[in-house]
Design a protein around this motif. Sequence first.
Motif, mmCIF file in Angstrom:
data_model
loop_
_atom_site.group_PDB
_atom_site.id
_atom_site.type_symbol
_atom_site.label_atom_id
_atom_site.label_comp_id
_atom_site.label_asym_id
_atom_site.label_seq_id
_atom_site.Cartn_x
_atom_site.Cartn_y
_atom_site.Cartn_z
ATOM 1 N N UNK A 16 38.657 36.613 11.243
ATOM 2 C CA UNK A 16 37.794 37.921 12.067
ATOM 3 C C UNK A 16 36.161 37.176 12.370
ATOM 4 N N UNK A 17 35.877 36.634 12.223
ATOM 5 C CA UNK A 17 34.751 35.060 12.739
ATOM 6 C C UNK A 17 35.307 35.412 14.246
ATOM 7 N N UNK A 18 36.115 34.924 14.548
ATOM 8 C CA UNK A 18 36.702 34.306 15.598
ATOM 9 C C UNK A 18 36.715 35.027 16.735
ATOM 10 N N UNK A 19 37.131 36.347 16.567
ATOM 11 C CA UNK A 19 37.712 37.644 17.505
ATOM 12 C C UNK A 19 36.491 39.249 17.264
ATOM 13 N N UNK A 20 35.684 38.431 16.022
ATOM 14 C CA UNK A 20 34.900 40.016 15.712
ATOM 15 C C UNK A 20 33.553 39.971 16.604
ATOM 16 N N UNK A 21 33.787 40.191 18.335
ATOM 17 C CA UNK A 21 33.160 40.708 19.092
ATOM 18 C C UNK A 21 31.806 41.062 18.990
ATOM 19 N N UNK A 22 30.629 40.972 19.293
ATOM 20 C CA UNK A 22 29.562 42.944 19.641
ATOM 21 C C UNK A 22 29.554 43.491 20.783
ATOM 22 N N UNK A 23 30.340 44.550 20.628
ATOM 23 C CA UNK A 23 30.207 45.223 21.801
ATOM 24 C C UNK A 23 28.529 46.494 21.511
ATOM 25 N N UNK A 24 28.543 46.890 22.886
ATOM 26 C CA UNK A 24 27.344 47.639 23.137
ATOM 27 C C UNK A 24 27.800 49.014 22.532
ATOM 28 N N UNK A 25 27.402 49.718 21.962
ATOM 29 C CA UNK A 25 27.747 51.664 22.081
ATOM 30 C C UNK A 25 27.223 52.192 23.133
ATOM 31 N N UNK A 26 28.042 53.562 23.549
ATOM 32 C CA UNK A 26 26.575 54.182 24.554
ATOM 33 C C UNK A 26 25.507 54.403 24.352
ATOM 34 N N UNK A 27 24.771 54.620 23.063
ATOM 35 C CA UNK A 27 23.189 54.661 22.472
ATOM 36 C C UNK A 27 22.487 53.154 22.777
ATOM 37 N N UNK A 28 23.434 52.180 22.747
ATOM 38 C CA UNK A 28 22.951 51.263 22.793
ATOM 39 C C UNK A 28 23.297 49.706 22.230
ATOM 40 N N UNK A 29 23.235 50.491 20.884
ATOM 41 C CA UNK A 29 23.128 50.252 19.496
ATOM 42 C C UNK A 29 24.554 49.175 19.339
ATOM 43 N N UNK A 30 24.061 47.569 18.969
ATOM 44 C CA UNK A 30 25.037 46.241 18.724
ATOM 45 C C UNK A 30 26.250 46.856 17.489
ATOM 46 N N UNK A 31 26.909 46.444 17.770
ATOM 47 C CA UNK A 31 28.259 46.889 15.946
ATOM 48 C C UNK A 31 29.177 45.818 16.181
ATOM 49 N N UNK A 32 30.057 45.422 15.984
ATOM 50 C CA UNK A 32 30.788 44.482 15.075
ATOM 51 C C UNK A 32 32.460 45.566 14.115
ATOM 52 N N UNK A 33 33.441 45.157 14.540
ATOM 53 C CA UNK A 33 34.250 46.097 13.728
ATOM 54 C C UNK A 33 35.378 45.232 12.382
ATOM 55 N N UNK A 34 35.257 43.958 12.482
ATOM 56 C CA UNK A 34 35.638 43.363 11.586
ATOM 57 C C UNK A 34 35.047 42.716 11.024
ATOM 58 N N UNK A 35 36.085 42.731 10.052
ATOM 59 C CA UNK A 35 34.727 41.471 8.603
ATOM 60 C C UNK A 35 35.466 39.838 9.118
ATOM 61 N N UNK A 36 33.696 38.792 9.295
ATOM 62 C CA UNK A 36 34.409 37.688 9.409
ATOM 63 C C UNK A 36 35.045 37.022 8.780
ATOM 64 N N UNK A 37 35.172 37.452 7.444
ATOM 65 C CA UNK A 37 35.597 36.546 5.991
ATOM 66 C C UNK A 37 37.310 37.250 6.053
#
Length: 144
Positions: A76-97
């Motif tokens: 997951x850590x290889x693909x867990x890119x941070x995304x910016x939501x429309x409200x400006x919040x940064x999120x990741x969707x996958x478990x790094x481990x």
Amino acid sequence: MKSICGIDCTKCELSNTCNGCLETNGQPFGAECIVAVCCKKGKAVLNEIKEKLIAAFHALNIQDMEEVTELNALRGSFANIEYVLPNGQLVKFWDDNRIYLGNQLHKKGSDKYYGIIADEKYLMVCEYNDYGSDAEIIVFKQWN
């Protein structure tokens, strides 16, 4: 180290940080590995889920995405890119481990890439530049 899926752990670049699949009952980085879960049920189960996922990615009909022909075990850590939501919040969707199934494909006619990743329930396609910069979610949905 011995693996559940039969991979040669000595050839893996993560072998120095991995706790071993067999030793951890399929949780080499402290979280579940989709490949180990499938292989515990039989090798045919892994092939079946890969085939279903490849069909699900094809069904998305993303015109400029290369054909999905293979899905690889991906930490997951290889693909867990941070995304910016429309409200400006940064999120990741996958478990790094956790270990997922995924791949990186070229976007036809572009210098961008598509990253595809999935687990037993969800799949995602995102588009990004080199090193995951300017990542944008194209599809995130429940598939199974």
